[in-house]
Enzyme design. Structure first.
Site, PDB file in Angstrom:
ATOM      1  N   CYS A  95       0.997  -1.239   0.154  1.00 29.58           N
ATOM      2  CA  CYS A  95       0.006   0.014   0.060  1.00 29.58           C
ATOM      3  C   CYS A  95       0.785   1.167   0.166  1.00 29.58           C
ATOM      4  CB  CYS A  95      -1.023   0.105   1.031  1.00 29.58           C
ATOM      5  SG  CYS A  95      -2.019   1.286   1.191  1.00 29.58           S
ATOM      6  N   TYR A 339     -28.868   3.362   6.176  1.00 25.18           N
ATOM      7  CA  TYR A 339     -29.603   4.628   5.622  1.00 25.18           C
ATOM      8  C   TYR A 339     -31.046   4.252   5.432  1.00 25.18           C
ATOM      9  CZ  TYR A 339     -24.898   6.349   5.630  1.00 25.18           C
ATOM     10  OH  TYR A 339     -23.620   6.779   6.419  1.00 25.18           O
ATOM     11  N   THR A 350     -31.926  -3.482   5.876  1.00 27.94           N
ATOM     12  CA  THR A 350     -30.810  -4.154   5.438  1.00 27.94           C
ATOM     13  C   THR A 350     -29.863  -4.823   6.221  1.00 27.94           C
ATOM     14  OG1 THR A 350     -29.383  -2.035   5.609  1.00 27.94           O
ATOM     15  CG2 THR A 350     -30.479  -2.120   3.542  1.00 27.94           C
ATOM     16  N   GLU A 415     -22.349   3.280  -0.986  1.00 21.46           N
ATOM     17  CA  GLU A 415     -22.774   2.063  -0.736  1.00 21.46           C
ATOM     18  C   GLU A 415     -21.678   1.153  -0.798  1.00 21.46           C
ATOM     19  OE1 GLU A 415     -26.696   1.952  -2.875  1.00 21.46           O
ATOM     20  OE2 GLU A 415     -27.441   1.421  -0.955  1.00 21.46           O
TER      21      GLU A 415
END
Ligand SMILES: CC(C)C[C@H](N)C(=O)O
Length: 444
Positions: A95, A339, A350, A415
């Protein structure tokens, strides 16, 4: 890979925080948020990681609290050491964003420049961390009390105190999981960082870009149907009152795990660039163990036997109290984050979907919940999502734009960033659990 063949990759973004997400979308959703403005006010600008996390302000607040505590408050390890440990940990996942950022921070904190030439130039005490770093990054289930003992036992040369060691463990696991976030979301280097790595990534995006626009229409309506179908499955899963025997539950867990092991892994080895290899020992050691008889699965850890809530937290609370509280809060916030939206739909529960993602990541790391039906993972997570999740969680350096764009084509970018938050926290918790279990065994 057939199902991915028809994926349209958007045009390359020349600049901005992410190679995957248009800058307008990030600014629109995130910039107005209070936390972001605070970061802007205090530092003059928000870095790319904060901009991405700013899509989820509740989480960002919590993340920054942990982050600040790791690098600002008093603690047993000198600040320059903490940055150096982050460099060692993020180099394992190649990274460059984190390696570069913490190399500068290391020097600013008064670190000895010669250490940046490589691990061999750092004091033996830091060098001794490399085994634990490697195991935490790739196969934490292997960590035993002997690994802890080697570092803390009174006779050991350049001995680590338990307080120092727990801080180092949190730093390493934090960096590994943050590397997953950076690479999983295609976070680009800051303007002052050199761009070599991400340029490579962008040209990969570019090469598979040009597609026929007309086909998009049809793909979009297919995608819309996919969301509907997924929501129907979530309803079914929620209403399922079926009871299964314990054997059946175990079989379902094993099935998911075996399948995840068979997902295309990084069999192709590439030569590690020098900017990482100088900080890495045993670079071939990765998540998967290809034994002569095939792929070896990690042994199972039952959440009932060792969980964060019942075991990990209280041990960490004794050794590094402030951090235990902050991590606990962060885990709770990320698990509760919702949300109630699904792509273009609102007012949706969800929870089953988010739980399936979390439990799938723990499943990949060998952690099994006795009371969870892993059939749900199978029903709710499409294959391309599983490929993405496994890659980002276990081999983040292998993440490609194609993987990012292949899953959940109809969902919002925020999302997908949400998925990455779940992913990095689940990964962090899994690694910490194995390390803490080894410390518990060492102490008793
Ligand atoms: C990861 C996403 C499916 C989360 C969803 N948008 C929610 O608000 O819960």
């Amino acid at each position: 890979m057939k199902e991915e063949a028809g994926v349209d990759l958007p045009q390359v973004l020349p600049s901005g925080p992410s190679a995957f997400i248009p800058i307008e979308e990030i600014l629109e959703e995130g910039a107005a948020q209070e936390v972001m403005s605070e970061a802007l006010l205090s530092e003059g600008r928000a870095d790319h990681i904060k901009m991405m996390m700013g899509l989820h302000p509740t989480y960002l607040t919590c993340f920054l609290r942990t982050h600040d505590a790791l690098f600002q408050l008093d603690g047993p390890l000198p600040l320059s050491w903490r940055h150096f440990i982050i460099i060692l940990a993020s180099a394992r996942h190649q990274c460059s964003y984190l390696v570069q950022h913490h190399s500068s921070a290391f020097l600013l904190a008064g670190g000895d420049e010669s250490w940046l030439r490589g691990l061999h130039c750092a004091p033996p005490k830091i060098q001794h961390l490399q085994t634990l770093n490697k195991l935490l990054a790739h196969r934490p289930w292997i960590i035993t009390q002997e690994h802890i003992q080697e570092l803390v036992c009174p006779g050991a040369e350049a001995r680590w105190s338990l307080a120092e060691l727990i801080q180092a463990i949190v730093l390493m696991s934090h960096a590994h999981s943050l590397a997953s976030f950076v690479l999983g979301c295609g976070v680009l280097p800051e303007p002052e960082q050199s761009a070599d790595e991400s340029l490579q990534m962008c040209s990969a995006t570019e090469s598979c870009c040009a597609r026929d626009k007309a086909r998009n229409q049809q793909e979009w309506s297919e995608a819309v149907n996919e969301v509907k179908l997924l929501m129907e499955k979530m309803m079914i899963v929620q209403q399922q009152g079926e009871e299964f025997t314990q054997e059946e539950m175990v079989t379902r867990f094993e099935r998911e795990r075996t399948e995840s092991l068979l997902e295309p892994a990084d069999v192709q080895r590439s030569v590690l660039p020098d900017c990482f290899s100088r900080f890495v020992v045993d670079a071939d050691f990765t998540y998967q163990d290809f034994s002569p008889r095939g792929v070896q699965a990690p042994p199972t850890m039952r959440a009932q036997d060792y969980s964060w809530e019942d075991h990990g937290f209280s041990l960490m609370n004794r050794l590094y109290g402030e951090m235990a509280q902050l991590l606990d809060e962060k885990f709770q916030v990320v698990c509760a984050l919702t949300y109630h939206t699904m792509a273009m739909h609102s007012h949706v529960d969800t929870s089953t979907l988010r739980k399936a993602i979390w439990n799938y990541i723990h499943c990949i790391y060998g952690i099994r919940y006795d009371d969870y039906n892993y059939g749900e993972v199978n029903q709710l997570l499409e294959r391309s999502l599983k490929v993405y999740v496994k890659t980002v969680a276990c081999h983040p350096e292998k993440t490609t734009p194609r993987m990012y764009f292949s899953f959940w084509r109809q969902f919002r970018h925020s999302e997908k960033v949400h998925v990455n938050l779940l992913l990095m926290e689940a990964r962090l918790q899994a690694a910490l659990l194995y390390a803490l279990r080894a410390i518990t065994r060492y102490m008793t």
